[in-house]
Scaffold this motif. Sequence first.
Motif, PDB file in Angstrom:
ATOM      1  N   LYS A   1     -14.283   2.194  13.428  1.00 41.83           N
ATOM      2  CA  LYS A   1     -14.699   3.585  13.450  1.00 41.83           C
ATOM      3  C   LYS A   1     -13.661   4.489  12.783  1.00 41.83           C
ATOM      4  CE  LYS A   1     -17.555   3.180  17.618  1.00 41.83           C
ATOM      5  NZ  LYS A   1     -17.790   3.642  19.010  1.00 41.83           N
ATOM      6  N   LYS A   2     -12.470   3.959  12.542  1.00 43.95           N
ATOM      7  CA  LYS A   2     -11.442   4.723  11.840  1.00 43.95           C
ATOM      8  C   LYS A   2     -11.809   4.822  10.363  1.00 43.95           C
ATOM      9  CE  LYS A   2      -7.459   3.534  14.745  1.00 43.95           C
ATOM     10  NZ  LYS A   2      -6.100   2.921  14.736  1.00 43.95           N
ATOM     11  N   THR A   3     -11.344   5.887   9.720  1.00 46.98           N
ATOM     12  CA  THR A   3     -11.587   6.005   8.285  1.00 46.98           C
ATOM     13  C   THR A   3     -10.728   4.989   7.541  1.00 46.98           C
ATOM     14  OG1 THR A   3      -9.833   7.635   7.881  1.00 46.98           O
ATOM     15  CG2 THR A   3     -12.001   8.473   8.567  1.00 46.98           C
ATOM     16  N   LEU A   4     -11.164   4.669   6.336  1.00 49.21           N
ATOM     17  CA  LEU A   4     -10.408   3.731   5.520  1.00 49.21           C
ATOM     18  C   LEU A   4      -8.994   4.259   5.269  1.00 49.21           C
ATOM     19  CD1 LEU A   4     -10.570   1.060   4.023  1.00 49.21           C
ATOM     20  CD2 LEU A   4     -11.396   2.292   2.007  1.00 49.21           C
ATOM     21  N   TRP A   5      -8.904   5.563   5.029  1.00 50.48           N
ATOM     22  CA  TRP A   5      -7.596   6.189   4.824  1.00 50.48           C
ATOM     23  C   TRP A   5      -6.686   5.958   6.037  1.00 50.48           C
ATOM     24  CZ3 TRP A   5      -5.082   9.168   1.042  1.00 50.48           C
ATOM     25  CH2 TRP A   5      -3.923   9.830   1.466  1.00 50.48           C
TER      26      TRP A   5
ATOM     27  N   HIS B   1       0.835  -1.208   0.000  1.00 53.08           N
ATOM     28  CA  HIS B   1       0.000   0.000   0.000  1.00 53.08           C
ATOM     29  C   HIS B   1       0.868   1.256   0.000  1.00 53.08           C
ATOM     30  CE1 HIS B   1      -3.988  -1.750   0.527  1.00 53.08           C
ATOM     31  NE2 HIS B   1      -3.447  -2.624   1.358  1.00 53.08           N
ATOM     32  N   ILE B   2       0.575   2.142  -0.932  1.00 51.63           N
ATOM     33  CA  ILE B   2       1.123   3.506  -0.935  1.00 51.63           C
ATOM     34  C   ILE B   2      -0.110   4.394  -0.974  1.00 51.63           C
ATOM     35  CG2 ILE B   2       2.670   5.139  -2.074  1.00 51.63           C
ATOM     36  CD1 ILE B   2       4.000   2.720  -3.456  1.00 51.63           C
ATOM     37  N   THR B   3      -0.604   4.726   0.188  1.00 46.15           N
ATOM     38  CA  THR B   3      -1.959   5.266   0.350  1.00 46.15           C
ATOM     39  C   THR B   3      -2.247   6.441  -0.570  1.00 46.15           C
ATOM     40  OG1 THR B   3      -1.741   4.631   2.673  1.00 46.15           O
ATOM     41  CG2 THR B   3      -3.674   5.911   2.071  1.00 46.15           C
ATOM     42  N   GLU B   4      -1.317   7.382  -0.645  1.00 46.41           N
ATOM     43  CA  GLU B   4      -1.541   8.591  -1.441  1.00 46.41           C
ATOM     44  C   GLU B   4      -1.698   8.282  -2.928  1.00 46.41           C
ATOM     45  OE1 GLU B   4       0.823   8.172   0.776  1.00 46.41           O
ATOM     46  OE2 GLU B   4       0.571   9.726   2.306  1.00 46.41           O
ATOM     47  N   LYS B   5      -1.180   7.160  -3.371  1.00 49.19           N
ATOM     48  CA  LYS B   5      -1.213   6.813  -4.789  1.00 49.19           C
ATOM     49  C   LYS B   5      -2.409   5.936  -5.159  1.00 49.19           C
ATOM     50  CE  LYS B   5       2.674   8.901  -5.582  1.00 49.19           C
ATOM     51  NZ  LYS B   5       2.714  10.156  -6.394  1.00 49.19           N
ATOM     52  N   GLU B   6      -3.163   5.469  -4.177  1.00 47.92           N
ATOM     53  CA  GLU B   6      -4.234   4.518  -4.485  1.00 47.92           C
ATOM     54  C   GLU B   6      -5.623   4.960  -4.058  1.00 47.92           C
ATOM     55  OE1 GLU B   6      -4.226   1.215  -1.017  1.00 47.92           O
ATOM     56  OE2 GLU B   6      -2.291   1.488  -2.002  1.00 47.92           O
ATOM     57  N   MET B   7      -5.736   6.012  -3.259  1.00 49.37           N
ATOM     58  CA  MET B   7      -7.073   6.428  -2.849  1.00 49.37           C
ATOM     59  C   MET B   7      -7.134   7.920  -2.566  1.00 49.37           C
ATOM     60  SD  MET B   7      -7.553   5.168   1.110  1.00 49.37           S
ATOM     61  CE  MET B   7      -7.255   3.444   0.774  1.00 49.37           C
ATOM     62  N   THR B   8      -8.344   8.440  -2.639  1.00 44.91           N
ATOM     63  CA  THR B   8      -8.601   9.829  -2.279  1.00 44.91           C
ATOM     64  C   THR B   8      -8.826   9.916  -0.779  1.00 44.91           C
ATOM     65  OG1 THR B   8      -9.642  10.213  -4.427  1.00 44.91           O
ATOM     66  CG2 THR B   8     -10.126  11.803  -2.668  1.00 44.91           C
ATOM     67  N   LYS B   9      -8.293  10.921  -0.152  1.00 47.92           N
ATOM     68  CA  LYS B   9      -8.450  11.071   1.289  1.00 47.92           C
ATOM     69  C   LYS B   9      -9.882  11.490   1.609  1.00 47.92           C
ATOM     70  CE  LYS B   9      -6.109  12.872   5.366  1.00 47.92           C
ATOM     71  NZ  LYS B   9      -4.976  13.699   5.861  1.00 47.92           N
ATOM     72  N   THR B  10     -10.606  10.592   2.259  1.00 44.13           N
ATOM     73  CA  THR B  10     -12.000  10.857   2.611  1.00 44.13           C
ATOM     74  C   THR B  10     -12.255  10.432   4.050  1.00 44.13           C
ATOM     75  OG1 THR B  10     -12.913   8.683   2.047  1.00 44.13           O
ATOM     76  CG2 THR B  10     -12.626  10.254   0.240  1.00 44.13           C
ATOM     77  N   ASN B  11     -13.472  10.673   4.521  1.00 44.79           N
ATOM     78  CA  ASN B  11     -13.866  10.253   5.859  1.00 44.79           C
ATOM     79  C   ASN B  11     -14.690   8.961   5.838  1.00 44.79           C
ATOM     80  OD1 ASN B  11     -12.670  12.465   7.218  1.00 44.79           O
ATOM     81  ND2 ASN B  11     -14.399  13.771   6.640  1.00 44.79           N
ATOM     82  N   ILE B  12     -14.648   8.241   4.730  1.00 45.61           N
ATOM     83  CA  ILE B  12     -15.398   6.993   4.604  1.00 45.61           C
ATOM     84  C   ILE B  12     -14.831   5.952   5.564  1.00 45.61           C
ATOM     85  CG2 ILE B  12     -15.923   5.050   3.062  1.00 45.61           C
ATOM     86  CD1 ILE B  12     -15.921   7.039   0.758  1.00 45.61           C
ATOM     87  N   THR B  13     -15.723   5.286   6.285  1.00 47.31           N
ATOM     88  CA  THR B  13     -15.320   4.204   7.183  1.00 47.31           C
ATOM     89  C   THR B  13     -15.755   2.862   6.591  1.00 47.31           C
ATOM     90  OG1 THR B  13     -17.380   4.428   8.440  1.00 47.31           O
ATOM     91  CG2 THR B  13     -15.465   5.655   9.247  1.00 47.31           C
ATOM     92  N   PRO B  14     -15.068   1.770   6.956  1.00 48.30           N
ATOM     93  CA  PRO B  14     -15.390   0.453   6.377  1.00 48.30           C
ATOM     94  C   PRO B  14     -16.544  -0.225   7.097  1.00 48.30           C
ATOM     95  CG  PRO B  14     -13.490   0.264   7.799  1.00 48.30           C
ATOM     96  CD  PRO B  14     -13.856   1.727   7.784  1.00 48.30           C
TER      97      PRO B  14
END
Length: 232
Positions: A72-76, A54-67
């Motif tokens: 309760k933590k965000t997916l990011w 995982h290289i977080t910045e390269k694979e997802m947009t920073k959001t407040n979406i939780t799994p």
Amino acid sequence: MKLIKIGRHIIGSKKSPFIIAEAGINHNGSLSVAKKMVDVAVKAKVSCIKFQTHITEKEMTKTNITPGNISKKTLWEIIKSCELDEMDEYKIKQYCKTKKILFLSTPFSKEGVDRLERLRIPAYKIGSGELTNIPFLEYIIKKKKPVILSTGMSTMNEIRGSVKLFKKKSIPLVLLQTTSTYPSRYDEIKLGMMDKLELEFKVPVGISDHSIGIYTALGAVARGAHVIEKHF
């Protein structure tokens, strides 16, 4: 059906199942925990242990979406906290070499693929979420290495489209029936889907198992699975 070689392992008809111990991100970003997971996988005598790159910045947009209800933590936040850097992954790969177990990892970005190329992995495992990510698949295809592809959340037409890409370039391919719930209930597993995938695509098949216990894996082997990926 052609046999597929990954490292020293041969996958296909009349061969012992290729067993993947899926470490994923369950090391929580700790190199020492990751090494302990390698030790457990070795003790279990599996074919290989697989992590996630995982290289977080390269694979997802920073959001407040939780799994969902998982955390309760965000997916990011979850993915960021479970990252291993390139040096950590190199150390794990070398540790696997000393323990005589194959190291694999699933990338989620082109940059992740580039990192794994530097680590000289012999094959790629692609997660279900990337099955319709055509530019990503085409990038991996250029590496000309065997691919194990999970098919969770996908329609048959989507699977057909992706398989066509790999077959066009003669990339050795394994398809895994996957139920993308965590944990999966036994009535959700659908082992019969392996038969359908093998019949239509003429490639080795198996299962990516998210269920509790070993019963799904045992059933899949009895049904002829060539690859078993088991999360632990």
